[in-house]
Design an enzyme around this catalytic site. Structure first.
Site, PDB file in Angstrom:
ATOM      1  N   ASP A  26      -1.931  -1.270  10.004  1.00  0.00           N
ATOM      2  CA  ASP A  26      -2.231  -1.361   8.571  1.00  0.00           C
ATOM      3  C   ASP A  26      -2.851  -2.698   8.180  1.00  0.00           C
ATOM      4  O   ASP A  26      -3.290  -2.863   7.034  1.00  0.00           O
ATOM      5  CB  ASP A  26      -0.939  -1.220   7.741  1.00  0.00           C
ATOM      6  N   LYS A  55       0.846  -1.210   0.000  1.00  0.00           N
ATOM      7  CA  LYS A  55       0.000   0.000   0.000  1.00  0.00           C
ATOM      8  C   LYS A  55       0.868   1.241   0.000  1.00  0.00           C
ATOM      9  O   LYS A  55       2.061   1.199   0.308  1.00  0.00           O
ATOM     10  CB  LYS A  55      -0.940   0.023   1.220  1.00  0.00           C
TER      11      LYS A  55
HETATM   12  O1  C5P Z   1       0.804  -0.503  14.159  1.00  0.00           O
HETATM   13  P1  C5P Z   1       2.196  -0.738  13.701  1.00  0.00           P
HETATM   14  O2  C5P Z   1       2.761  -2.027  14.215  1.00  0.00           O
HETATM   15  O3  C5P Z   1       2.393  -0.542  12.256  1.00  0.00           O
HETATM   16  O4  C5P Z   1       3.046   0.409  14.387  1.00  0.00           O
HETATM   17  C1  C5P Z   1       4.442   0.382  14.466  1.00  0.00           C
HETATM   18  C2  C5P Z   1       4.895   1.554  15.288  1.00  0.00           C
HETATM   19  O5  C5P Z   1       4.656   2.780  14.563  1.00  0.00           O
HETATM   20  C3  C5P Z   1       4.178   1.760  16.609  1.00  0.00           C
HETATM   21  O6  C5P Z   1       4.781   0.996  17.627  1.00  0.00           O
HETATM   22  C4  C5P Z   1       4.333   3.242  16.859  1.00  0.00           C
HETATM   23  O7  C5P Z   1       5.630   3.542  17.322  1.00  0.00           O
HETATM   24  C5  C5P Z   1       4.237   3.814  15.449  1.00  0.00           C
HETATM   25  N1  C5P Z   1       2.863   4.225  15.108  1.00  0.00           N
HETATM   26  C6  C5P Z   1       2.342   5.377  15.696  1.00  0.00           C
HETATM   27  N2  C5P Z   1       1.076   5.753  15.391  1.00  0.00           N
HETATM   28  C7  C5P Z   1       0.307   5.051  14.523  1.00  0.00           C
HETATM   29  C8  C5P Z   1       0.819   3.885  13.903  1.00  0.00           C
HETATM   30  C9  C5P Z   1       2.115   3.493  14.221  1.00  0.00           C
HETATM   31  O8  C5P Z   1       3.020   6.048  16.476  1.00  0.00           O
HETATM   32  N3  C5P Z   1      -0.928   5.466  14.257  1.00  0.00           N
END
Ligand code: C5P
Length: 310
Positions: free
Chosen positions: A145, A18
């Site tokens: 995601d 994506k």
């Molecule tokens: O949800 P995901 O595993 O992709 O997120 C990885 C990291 O990215 C999270 O631990 C956080 O540090 C950051 N993140 C964030 N805010 C979001 C999505 C991700 O701060 N909305």
């Protein structure tokens, strides 16, 4: 139960990567995530994930982009399979084979895509009949995601990105993705975004209505000026060469360029196929990137395909 499980035929699911057409980053929440308003588009860069009954849990990764993917319990696909196995009453271990086409640590949600594919594959393998909503709920536990990559297409994401709403988008858009060298860690890009913003209060993100109407037009010229990524400055700050890549792409005829998600992949919107080929050739020849991929979007999310023949 165990013998029935080991007799099940492998299931293969194809899943797209994506980009975020709009990624508006709001305040840091108490749970460590940032409030987001985003518009996702799934694009025709794919991973194929095969889930097969096995004697023990495991994962293997193949393809050009295989290096850097964790093969231990940190692997998001393995965690996805274990979660679904728990819901299915622990039918037995599986081995997951991932053929990578999505750049690793590139801001195109490759790890989340593999988790989404694994959820769909395990649901099918164990004949659980989970609803799309049920799969998305489990997906949200694994990453922000993941729910989007189950459905694909073009969609709006809120919350931390996991709450989806449909977007009416017409037509097909042509993209050129400029890759590598190197990757960026998502948490460090968000942390850099916070650092650059300093201590001033950050408003809640509000989606841009003009982007929505541009998507309804189906015209890449109308869409181009509305592409936005609040993480771009942070990604460029951590990896200054991305500024050169963005500049080069615009010089070679892109309608718009932006860092994809948390980067470092840079996405360029082009008018049509020929323009994409020209841009891909020019970027490769310029030496500012190590690799390019052309893709179109939107495409479908995770879906079953016949088992690959090697
Ligand atoms: O949800 P995901 O595993 O992709 O997120 C990885 C990291 O990215 C999270 O631990 C956080 O540090 C950051 N993140 C964030 N805010 C979001 C999505 C991700 O701060 N909305």
């Amino acid at each position: 139960m165990t013998s029935a499980h080991s007799d099940l035929p492998p299931v293969t699911v194809r899943v797209p990567g994506k980009l975020n057409l709009e990624l508006l980053v709001g305040p840091l929440r108490a749970d460590g995530f940032h409030a987001l308003s985003t518009v996702y588009q799934a694009v025709s860069v794919h991973d194929d994930v095969t889930v097969a009954p096995a004697d023990e849990w495991g994962v293997s990764v193949y393809g050009d982009h295989a290096e850097g993917v964790p093969l231990d319990e940190d692997n998001l696909a393995l965690r996805a399979a274990r979660l679904v196995a728990g819901l299915a009453g622990d039918p037995g271990p599986v081995h997951i084979s991932i053929r990578k086409g999505i750049p690793v640590a590139g801001g195109m949600a490759g790890g989340s895509a593999d988790a989404a594919a694994t959820l769909v594959a395990c649901d099918h393998l164990w004949d659980l009949g989970m609803s799309r909503e049920g799969l998305e709920r489990v997906g949200a536990e694994l990453g922000s995601d993941v729910p989007f990559l189950i459905s694909g297409g073009t969609a709006m994401g809120s919350g931390r990105g996991e709450l989806l709403a449909p977007v009416l988008a017409r037509g097909s858009y042509h993209w050129v993705f400029a890759l590598g060298p190197g990757g960026l860690s998502t948490p460090s890009v968000y942390a850099e975004c916070d650092r650059l913003r300093g201590s001033s209060p950050v408003p809640d993100p509000v989606p841009n209505a003009e982007l929505m109407s541009a998507l309804r037009s189906g015209d890449p010229h109308i869409l181009a000026p509305h592409l936005v990524n609040d993480l771009q400055d942070a990604a460029v700050s951590l990896m200054p060469r991305l500024g050169d890549v963005l500049e080069a792409g615009m010089e070679y005829g892109a309608l718009a360029g932006l860092v994809s998600g948390s980067g470092p992949t840079v996405a360029f919107l082009v008018e049509e196929v020929e323009a994409g080929i020209d841009l891909a050739v020019a970027l490769t020849a310029s030496g500012v990137v190590t690799d390019v991929r052309r893709a179109t979007g939107p495409v479908h999310g995770a879906h079953l395909i016949p088992a690959p023949v090697d």
